[in-house]
Write a protein that holds these residues in place. Structure first.
Motif, PDB file in Angstrom:
ATOM      1  N   VAL A   1       0.835  -1.206   0.000  1.00 32.99           N
ATOM      2  CA  VAL A   1       0.000   0.000   0.000  1.00 32.99           C
ATOM      3  C   VAL A   1       0.869   1.256   0.000  1.00 32.99           C
ATOM      4  CG1 VAL A   1      -1.628   1.359   1.363  1.00 32.99           C
ATOM      5  CG2 VAL A   1      -2.014  -1.080   1.035  1.00 32.99           C
ATOM      6  N   LEU A   2       1.907   1.279   0.824  1.00 28.93           N
ATOM      7  CA  LEU A   2       2.762   2.464   0.891  1.00 28.93           C
ATOM      8  C   LEU A   2       3.579   2.620  -0.387  1.00 28.93           C
ATOM      9  CD1 LEU A   2       3.919   2.392   4.622  1.00 28.93           C
ATOM     10  CD2 LEU A   2       2.082   3.728   3.552  1.00 28.93           C
ATOM     11  N   SER A   3       3.897   1.524  -1.064  1.00 27.05           N
ATOM     12  CA  SER A   3       4.549   1.617  -2.372  1.00 27.05           C
ATOM     13  C   SER A   3       3.597   2.232  -3.388  1.00 27.05           C
ATOM     14  CB  SER A   3       5.005   0.233  -2.843  1.00 27.05           C
ATOM     15  OG  SER A   3       5.558   0.312  -4.147  1.00 27.05           O
ATOM     16  N   ALA A   4       2.320   1.829  -3.343  1.00 29.20           N
ATOM     17  CA  ALA A   4       1.315   2.423  -4.231  1.00 29.20           C
ATOM     18  C   ALA A   4       1.179   3.915  -3.958  1.00 29.20           C
ATOM     19  CB  ALA A   4      -0.033   1.729  -4.036  1.00 29.20           C
ATOM     20  N   ARG A   5       1.231   4.280  -2.691  1.00 27.32           N
ATOM     21  CA  ARG A   5       1.117   5.704  -2.329  1.00 27.32           C
ATOM     22  C   ARG A   5       2.302   6.495  -2.887  1.00 27.32           C
ATOM     23  NH1 ARG A   5      -1.777   8.960   0.782  1.00 27.32           N
ATOM     24  NH2 ARG A   5      -0.804  10.593   2.018  1.00 27.32           N
ATOM     25  N   ARG A   6       3.495   5.925  -2.799  1.00 27.78           N
ATOM     26  CA  ARG A   6       4.664   6.628  -3.344  1.00 27.78           C
ATOM     27  C   ARG A   6       4.538   6.794  -4.862  1.00 27.78           C
ATOM     28  NH1 ARG A   6       7.199   3.318   0.544  1.00 27.78           N
ATOM     29  NH2 ARG A   6       7.770   1.750  -1.025  1.00 27.78           N
ATOM     30  N   ALA A   7       3.994   5.790  -5.520  1.00 27.50           N
ATOM     31  CA  ALA A   7       3.809   5.882  -6.971  1.00 27.50           C
ATOM     32  C   ALA A   7       2.847   7.016  -7.309  1.00 27.50           C
ATOM     33  CB  ALA A   7       3.284   4.556  -7.524  1.00 27.50           C
ATOM     34  N   LEU A   8       1.755   7.142  -6.555  1.00 27.25           N
ATOM     35  CA  LEU A   8       0.796   8.208  -6.822  1.00 27.25           C
ATOM     36  C   LEU A   8       1.379   9.573  -6.487  1.00 27.25           C
ATOM     37  CD1 LEU A   8      -1.243   5.921  -7.278  1.00 27.25           C
ATOM     38  CD2 LEU A   8      -2.930   7.326  -6.064  1.00 27.25           C
ATOM     39  N   GLN A   9       2.233   9.633  -5.478  1.00 24.82           N
ATOM     40  CA  GLN A   9       2.840  10.917  -5.138  1.00 24.82           C
ATOM     41  C   GLN A   9       3.839  11.357  -6.200  1.00 24.82           C
ATOM     42  OE1 GLN A   9       4.242   9.871  -1.193  1.00 24.82           O
ATOM     43  NE2 GLN A   9       2.508  10.892  -0.208  1.00 24.82           N
ATOM     44  N   ARG A  10       4.453  10.401  -6.908  1.00 25.52           N
ATOM     45  CA  ARG A  10       5.349  10.761  -8.017  1.00 25.52           C
ATOM     46  C   ARG A  10       4.560  11.301  -9.202  1.00 25.52           C
ATOM     47  NH1 ARG A  10       8.023   5.910  -6.380  1.00 25.52           N
ATOM     48  NH2 ARG A  10       6.937   4.673  -7.971  1.00 25.52           N
ATOM     49  N   HIS A  11       3.298  10.918  -9.308  1.00 26.05           N
ATOM     50  CA  HIS A  11       2.460  11.307 -10.439  1.00 26.05           C
ATOM     51  C   HIS A  11       1.137  11.852  -9.888  1.00 26.05           C
ATOM     52  CE1 HIS A  11       5.360   8.976 -12.778  1.00 26.05           C
ATOM     53  NE2 HIS A  11       5.129   7.966 -11.969  1.00 26.05           N
ATOM     54  N   PRO A  12       1.079  13.136  -9.522  1.00 24.90           N
ATOM     55  CA  PRO A  12      -0.093  13.673  -8.827  1.00 24.90           C
ATOM     56  C   PRO A  12      -1.409  13.543  -9.601  1.00 24.90           C
ATOM     57  CG  PRO A  12       1.765  15.194  -8.673  1.00 24.90           C
ATOM     58  CD  PRO A  12       2.160  14.129  -9.638  1.00 24.90           C
ATOM     59  N   TRP A  13      -1.360  13.373 -10.906  1.00 28.33           N
ATOM     60  CA  TRP A  13      -2.560  13.237 -11.721  1.00 28.33           C
ATOM     61  C   TRP A  13      -3.137  11.824 -11.682  1.00 28.33           C
ATOM     62  CZ3 TRP A  13      -1.752   9.338 -15.101  1.00 28.33           C
ATOM     63  CH2 TRP A  13      -0.420   9.010 -15.373  1.00 28.33           C
ATOM     64  N   ALA A  14      -2.360  10.855 -11.186  1.00 32.19           N
ATOM     65  CA  ALA A  14      -2.736   9.441 -11.314  1.00 32.19           C
ATOM     66  C   ALA A  14      -4.004   9.105 -10.533  1.00 32.19           C
ATOM     67  CB  ALA A  14      -1.584   8.550 -10.870  1.00 32.19           C
ATOM     68  N   ARG A  15      -4.192   9.722  -9.376  1.00 29.68           N
ATOM     69  CA  ARG A  15      -5.402   9.418  -8.605  1.00 29.68           C
ATOM     70  C   ARG A  15      -6.644   9.778  -9.407  1.00 29.68           C
ATOM     71  NH1 ARG A  15      -7.435  11.855  -2.729  1.00 29.68           N
ATOM     72  NH2 ARG A  15      -9.609  11.260  -3.022  1.00 29.68           N
ATOM     73  N   GLN A  16      -6.653  10.969  -9.985  1.00 31.69           N
ATOM     74  CA  GLN A  16      -7.808  11.402 -10.770  1.00 31.69           C
ATOM     75  C   GLN A  16      -8.055  10.452 -11.935  1.00 31.69           C
ATOM     76  OE1 GLN A  16      -7.502  15.414 -12.237  1.00 31.69           O
ATOM     77  NE2 GLN A  16      -9.372  15.276 -13.447  1.00 31.69           N
ATOM     78  N   ALA A  17      -6.981  10.033 -12.596  1.00 28.70           N
ATOM     79  CA  ALA A  17      -7.120   9.105 -13.717  1.00 28.70           C
ATOM     80  C   ALA A  17      -7.693   7.770 -13.244  1.00 28.70           C
ATOM     81  CB  ALA A  17      -5.772   8.898 -14.402  1.00 28.70           C
ATOM     82  N   MET A  18      -7.211   7.258 -12.103  1.00 29.17           N
ATOM     83  CA  MET A  18      -7.702   5.986 -11.586  1.00 29.17           C
ATOM     84  C   MET A  18      -9.179   6.056 -11.238  1.00 29.17           C
ATOM     85  SD  MET A  18      -4.660   4.538  -9.147  1.00 29.17           S
ATOM     86  CE  MET A  18      -3.235   3.707  -9.859  1.00 29.17           C
ATOM     87  N   GLU A  19      -9.583   7.161 -10.636  1.00 27.66           N
ATOM     88  CA  GLU A  19     -10.963   7.294 -10.185  1.00 27.66           C
ATOM     89  C   GLU A  19     -11.947   7.395 -11.345  1.00 27.66           C
ATOM     90  OE1 GLU A  19     -10.747   9.368  -5.812  1.00 27.66           O
ATOM     91  OE2 GLU A  19     -10.499  10.678  -7.533  1.00 27.66           O
ATOM     92  N   THR A  20     -11.471   7.770 -12.520  1.00 29.22           N
ATOM     93  CA  THR A  20     -12.364   7.930 -13.670  1.00 29.22           C
ATOM     94  C   THR A  20     -12.345   6.731 -14.611  1.00 29.22           C
ATOM     95  OG1 THR A  20     -10.631   9.088 -14.932  1.00 29.22           O
ATOM     96  CG2 THR A  20     -12.150  10.447 -13.630  1.00 29.22           C
ATOM     97  N   ARG A  21     -11.518   5.718 -14.314  1.00 34.17           N
ATOM     98  CA  ARG A  21     -11.441   4.555 -15.214  1.00 34.17           C
ATOM     99  C   ARG A  21     -12.670   3.667 -15.025  1.00 34.17           C
ATOM    100  NH1 ARG A  21      -9.814   5.984 -18.892  1.00 34.17           N
ATOM    101  NH2 ARG A  21     -10.177   7.939 -17.844  1.00 34.17           N
TER     102      ARG A  21
END
Length: 226
Positions: free
Chosen positions: A71-91
Motif C-alpha cells: 500500500v505504501l509503495s502504491a502511495r509513493r507511486a501516486l505521489q510521483r504522479h499527482p494526476w494518477a489518482r484522478q485518472a484511476m478514479e475515472t477509469r
C-alpha cells in the motif's frame, strides 16, 4: 506510454491531449491511433504504467507487513504522479495490470490464512487505500490537477469560523485539532501520518477478526440477535 506519463507529470491530466503527445514524440497525431483508439484508452495505458511502478509483495513477509509495504509503495507511486489518482478514479475499464494488482493484493490476505468471506469484507473496508489514497475529510487543499483556491480574507475567515462554531461545533473541533501546538501531527493535517494511522488501524482490526475466526454469517446473527 512512458512519454504520456512524463507529459502528464509536467502539464497535468486535464491539459494532456493526443496532439500534445504527438508533438512530444515528434509524430503526427494520427500515428498514435495505431496504438490507442482514443484518449480514454491512452489513460488506461497510463494507469497501467503507474500500477507497474508498485513494488511486488515482499517475499517471506507476514501478511500484515506485505500488505502495508504494498500500500505504501502504491502511495509513493501516486505521489510521483499527482494526476494518477484522478485518472484511476475515472477509469471504467479494469485493465490486465489493474486486475493483476487486485488479484495479488487479495492473495496477500489469502496467503495469511484469511477466509474468502473475511477477505471480501476486508477489501470493502480498505477501499481506495489499496491504491495509496483516501478521501480526506478535513483537508481543504486543492485536488491534484486543479487550480488552488484564492485565499479567504481574514475577516471573512473569522466570520465563517464563528458560524461553524455555532452550527457545527463538533466538526470544527475535529477539523481544528491539528492546528493546536500539542497536536501529534503539528500544524495542519499531516496527510501521510493520517494515511498510515488509518491503514494501521485497519490492519490491526483485520488481524483481530482473523484470529477470532470471524464470519459474516455470525456477525449478521449477532446484529439481529438470532
Amino acid at each position: 506510454m512512458r512519454a504520456a506519463v512524463a507529459l502528464a507529470d509536467r502539464v497535468g491530466i486535464e491539459a494532456l491531449s493526443m496532439r500534445k503527445l504527438a508533438d512530444e514524440l515528434g509524430v503526427v497525431p494520427m500515428a498514435l491511433y495505431k496504438h490507442v483508439a482514443n484518449r480514454e484508452e491512452l489513460l488506461d495505458g497510463m494507469v497501467e504504467a503507474i500500477v507497474g511502478e508498485i513494488d511486488p509483495p515482499t517475499a517471506g513477509a507476514d501478511w500484515k507487513s506485505a500488505v502495508r509495504g504494498r500500500v505504501l509503495s502504491a502511495r509513493r507511486a501516486l505521489q510521483r504522479h499527482p494526476w494518477a489518482r484522478q485518472a484511476m478514479e475515472t477509469r471504467t475499464t479494469k485493465t490486465p495490470a489493474v486486475l493483476d494488482y487486485m488479484d495479488s493484493f487479495i492473495g496477500m490476505f489469502r496467503a495469511g490464512g484469511f477466509s474468502i468471506d473475511l477477505t471480501h469484507h476486508v477489501m470493502h473496508a480498505i477501499g481506495g487505500r489499496m491504491w495509496g489514497f483516501t478521501q480526506e475529510l478535513f483537508d481543504d487543499a486543492p485536488r491534484p490537477g486543479t487550480a488552488p483556491r484564492a485565499p479567504m480574507p481574514p475577516e471573512a475567515q473569522a466570520a465563517m469560523m464563528q458560524q461553524m462554531a455555532a452550527r457545527y461545533p463538533n466538526i470544527l473541533a475535529v477539523a481544528m485539532a491539528s492546528a493546536h501546538e500539542d497536536s501529534a501531527v503539528g500544524q495542519g493535517c499531516d496527510d501521510q501520518f493520517e494515511f498510515e494511522f488509518a491503514l494501521d488501524t485497519l490492519l490491526d482490526g483485520f488481524e483481530r477478526l482473523h484470529q477470532q475466526g470471524w464470519t459474516s454469517a455470525r456477525a449478521r446473527g449477532q446484529a439481529t440477535g438470532s
